[in-house]
Design an enzyme around this catalytic site. Structure first.
Site, PDB file in Angstrom:
ATOM      1  CB  CYS A 114     -10.367   5.470 -51.984  1.00 43.51           C
ATOM      2  SG  CYS A 114     -11.351   6.978 -52.082  1.00 43.51           S
ATOM      3  CG  HIS A 250      -9.942   3.907 -56.253  1.00 37.61           C
ATOM      4  ND1 HIS A 250     -11.257   3.759 -55.864  1.00 37.61           N
ATOM      5  CD2 HIS A 250      -9.578   5.172 -55.897  1.00 37.61           C
ATOM      6  CE1 HIS A 250     -11.660   4.876 -55.285  1.00 37.61           C
ATOM      7  NE2 HIS A 250     -10.671   5.745 -55.307  1.00 37.61           N
ATOM      8  CG  ASN A 280     -13.608   8.079 -55.840  1.00 37.79           C
ATOM      9  OD1 ASN A 280     -13.854   7.015 -55.276  1.00 37.79           O
ATOM     10  ND2 ASN A 280     -12.522   8.791 -55.604  1.00 37.79           N
TER      11      ASN A 280
END
Ligand code: COA
Length: 323
Positions: A114, A250, A280
């Protein structure tokens, strides 16, 4: 005058198929209420077979170039943060190079889960500052739906697919001194590799791999590490939270994002949030959120934007950019 990496355009792509929490709850033992209360996620976009990392990354990159008023001839490097490339090789970046009609320079994929976009931004900035590249596409493109265990309700409800991209260009002279990437900070701690990982890969014929996560541990580390990353970015630039116009975090969990916003003392309306709609999207989440807030006019030229991300590795980092 030093060279700066100016962020001259951003773009994004989301798959056509929108999947609500209720739709997931019809297939696995979960509920819209559980997902929303624990994560803030209401829906996600899931890729069709043709919507690969290359397909989505190309579309995001085209939009970033168009918004920058640039074309294929302006690109001399492509960096793609992805954990879900279409092929072991050629790299997704090189496939995207061909799709875009870029005929020079180089490209490579970068594996930092990520944090892939923040890592990519940092590498691109270093290349531009040292004169090794002048126009760099930094892309995050992910199809996590293909590495999820769809029987594991603790992970499969959390992720979505998508791609985001920015175009960085070398800027010199008047007007560029205070613009562009002001700093990036990267971190990794391999000893924490087993709290979030994929248990296989193309190198394992017996085990293609699905995502495994200790959610509580990741949550705990995310809050601590990201707070540290934010403080590090501010202190390296002699800034305080009052100087930050926008936090583009994020997008993993609304509760983590809100904790970061509170820590920075930023009102909620100064924090860009897409996790409710995108879930996500790993390396794509920060550039997708940035592209959205630039496109709808929330983030304007001159704004100081702090981006941060954390992912499997653990990897984490920040980027401070004056638009
Ligand atoms: N639907 C319904 N119930 C679920 C569920 C789901 N999708 N997933 C888990 N549960 C259940 C568990 O089985 C558990 O039940 P039990 O108490 O009967 O054993 C209960 O809900 C609590 O599970 P737990 O894992 O303790 O929940 P949590 O409060 O830690 O929230 C996460 C789980 C994943 C939302 C949270 O830990 C998190 O967001 N972690 C960080 C994840 C992250 O950011 N990952 C990406 C980093 S890049």
């Amino acid at each position: 005058m030093p060279i700066r990496s100016i962020l001259s355009g951003a773009g994004g792509y989301l798959p056509e198929r929108l999947v609500s929490n209720d739709e997931l709850a019809a297939q696995i033992d979960t509920s819209d209420t559980w997902i929303r209360e624990r994560t803030g996620i209401r829906q996600r976009y899931l890729a069709a077979p043709h919507e690969t990392a290359c397909f989505m990354g190309t579309r995001a990159a085209r939009e970033a170039l168009a918004n920058a008023g640039a074309g294929p001839d302006d690109v001399d490097a492509i960096i793609v943060g992805t954990s879900t490339p279409d092929q072991a090789f050629p790299a997704t970046a090189v496939r995207i190079q061909a799709e875009l009609g870029v005929t020079r320079g180089f490209g490579f994929d970068l594996s930092a889960a990520c944090s892939g976009f923040i890592y990519g931004l940092s590498v691109a900035d270093s290349m531009i500052r040292t004169g090794n590249a002048h126009g760099v596409l930094v892309i995050g493109s992910e199809v996590y739906s293909r590495i999820l265990d769809w029987k594991d309700r603790a992970t499969c409800v959390l992720f979505g697919d998508g791609a985001g991209a920015v175009f960085l260009q070398a800027g010199e002279g008047y007007g560029s001194a205070d613009r562009g990437v002001l700093s990036t900070h990267l971190h990794a701690q391999g000893t924490l590799g087993d709290i979030l990982y994929v248990n296989g890969s193309v190198g394992r014929r017996d085990l293609p791999g699905t995502l495994v996560m200790n959610g509580k541990e990741v949550f705990r580390h995310a809050v601590i590490r990201l707070a540290g990353a934010v403080e590090e970015a501010l202190s390296a630039n002699g800034l305080t939270t009052a100087d930050i116009d926008w936090l583009v975090p994020h997008q993993a969990n609304l509760r983590i994002i809100e904790a970061m916003g509170r820590r920075l003392g930023l009102p909620a309306e100064r924090v860009v949030i897409t996790v409710d709609r995108h879930a996500n999207t790993s390396a794509a989440s920060v550039p997708l959120a940035l592209a959205e807030a630039l496109a709808d006019g929330r983030i304007k030229s001159g704004d100081l934007v702090l981006m941060e991300a954390l992912g499997g590795g653990l990897t984490w980092g920040s980027a401070l950019v004056r638009i």
